[in-house]
Design an enzyme around this catalytic site. Structure first.
Site, PDB file in Angstrom:
ATOM      1  N   GLY A 194       5.079  -3.102  74.157  1.00  0.00           N
ATOM      2  CA  GLY A 194       3.948  -3.867  73.636  1.00  0.00           C
ATOM      3  C   GLY A 194       4.098  -4.274  72.183  1.00  0.00           C
ATOM      4  CB  SER A 208       9.014  -6.211  74.011  1.00  0.00           C
ATOM      5  OG  SER A 208       7.981  -5.540  73.305  1.00  0.00           O
ATOM      6  CE  LYS A 212       1.648  -1.903  79.516  1.00  0.00           C
ATOM      7  NZ  LYS A 212       2.191  -1.611  78.221  1.00  0.00           N
ATOM      8  CG  ASN A 241       2.068  -1.219  83.644  1.00  0.00           C
ATOM      9  OD1 ASN A 241       0.940  -1.165  84.148  1.00  0.00           O
ATOM     10  ND2 ASN A 241       2.472  -0.389  82.683  1.00  0.00           N
ATOM     11  CD  GLU A 293       0.729   1.608  77.470  1.00  0.00           C
ATOM     12  OE1 GLU A 293       0.114   1.418  78.525  1.00  0.00           O
ATOM     13  OE2 GLU A 293       1.450   0.740  76.938  1.00  0.00           O
ATOM     14  CD  GLU A 318       8.379   1.086  80.323  1.00  0.00           C
ATOM     15  OE1 GLU A 318       8.287  -0.126  80.460  1.00  0.00           O
ATOM     16  OE2 GLU A 318       7.407   1.851  80.337  1.00  0.00           O
ATOM     17  CG  HIS A 357       3.505   3.738  80.990  1.00  0.00           C
ATOM     18  ND1 HIS A 357       2.945   3.559  79.744  1.00  0.00           N
ATOM     19  CD2 HIS A 357       4.170   2.598  81.281  1.00  0.00           C
ATOM     20  CE1 HIS A 357       3.267   2.342  79.316  1.00  0.00           C
ATOM     21  NE2 HIS A 357       4.003   1.740  80.231  1.00  0.00           N
TER      22      HIS A 357
HETATM   23  P1  PGA Z   1       5.458  -4.442  77.516  1.00  0.00           P
HETATM   24  O1  PGA Z   1       5.066  -3.144  78.380  1.00  0.00           O
HETATM   25  O2  PGA Z   1       6.366  -5.284  78.398  1.00  0.00           O
HETATM   26  O3  PGA Z   1       4.169  -5.111  77.210  1.00  0.00           O
HETATM   27  O4  PGA Z   1       6.183  -3.958  76.324  1.00  0.00           O
HETATM   28  C1  PGA Z   1       6.022  -2.467  79.164  1.00  0.00           C
HETATM   29  C2  PGA Z   1       5.375  -1.297  79.842  1.00  0.00           C
HETATM   30  O5  PGA Z   1       4.483  -0.690  79.285  1.00  0.00           O
HETATM   31  O6  PGA Z   1       5.732  -0.934  80.982  1.00  0.00           O
END
Ligand code: PGA
Length: 259
Positions: A172, A212, A11, A9, A96, A166, A94
């Site tokens: 993140g 992460s 983003k 992803n 976010e 997740e 997601h």
């Molecule tokens: P990250 O993001 O690996 O940077 O924690 C995962 C995601 O948002 O799908």
């Protein structure tokens, strides 16, 4: 055997030329493997050029989001029907989107339905916040997110569904879950699917871990019971790290086949 799915992803990162460079580097390094699906999830703007660049036997594409109506006066939105034939998958719900853009359970439900209606497989993201975990609400949160997202979906559609567990606190932050926490959450997710569609269907759904993920921990999660792949954020922007994560999937798959 289900195919392992490794999704990157990107983003809201990379302009068209940066995205093209990353794609080239990945394409040069990642080998074709019939049992592993590698899915790239670039920005909406990058999808079209990347679709012309990729070897479609090696990579599939996913969108990061889409709007549930097929067309109309919805300025700034892109619909699932516009993404037909361009992407195989779409991230839905997601964290976010849920937390920064206040996407509701109802909106997630409408998007899952629109995605299936347009022949795009949802990668439904679910997960608890830190406070919910501390308050021991993880199972309830996962059940609520699953049950509401899957209302009005048929059993045959569900079998192709992908769910990504997740934990919000792990995205993140560098603070990943333990494989045991992932196994427990994945079990809850499958139970939730089983309660709606039965055990057989629930076993066929692929469930990923995300939060992460980096090359050092990828194998631990890929070996965890019930985990069928990874949703990678930050590390997917680094071609060496993402390639190492895909290589880890090759190795885990190879070991499983030998058993
Ligand atoms: P990250 O993001 O690996 O940077 O924690 C995962 C995601 O948002 O799908």
């Amino acid at each position: 055997m289900k195919k392992i799915l490794i999704a990157g992803n990107w983003k809201m990162n990379l302009n068209v030329s940066e995205a093209s460079l990353l794609t080239k580097r990945l394409q040069d390094r990642i080998a074709l493997h019939k049992d592993i699906e590698v899915v790239l999830i670039p920005s909406m703007l990058d999808l079209q050029p990347i679709s012309l660049q990729i070897d479609r036997r090696k990579f599939k594409l996913a969108a990061q989001n889409a709007y549930h109506k097929d067309s109309g006066a919805f300025t700034g939105e892109v619909s699932f029907s516009m993404l037909r034939d361009l992407v195989s998958y779409c991230l839905i719900g997601h964290s976010e989107r849920r937390h920064i853009f206040n996407e509701t359970l109802e909106e997630v439900q409408e998007k899952v339905a629109a995605s299936f209606r347009n022949g795009i497989t949802p990668i439904l993201c679910v997960g608890e916040t830190k406070t919910e975990r501390i308050n021991k609400e993880t199972n309830q949160v996962l059940e609520d997110q699953m049950q509401s997202a899957l209302a009005n979906i048929t059993a045959s559609e569900i079998e192709s569904l992908v769910v990504a567990y997740e934990p919000v606190w792990a995205i993140g932050t560098g603070d990943f879950a333990t494989p045991d926490q992932a196994v427990a959450a994945v079990r809850t997710i499958r139970q939730s699917i089983a309660s709606l569609y039965g055990n057989a269907v629930s076993k066929n759904v692929r469930v990923l871990y995300g939060g992460s993920v980096n090359p050092d921990i990828a194998s631990d999660f890929l070996k965890a019971e019930g985990v069928d792949g990874l949703l990678v954020g930050g590390a997917s922007l680094n071609y060496a790290q993402f390639t190492d994560i895909v290589d880890a999937a090759f190795e885990v798959h190879h070991d499983l086949e030998k058993r």
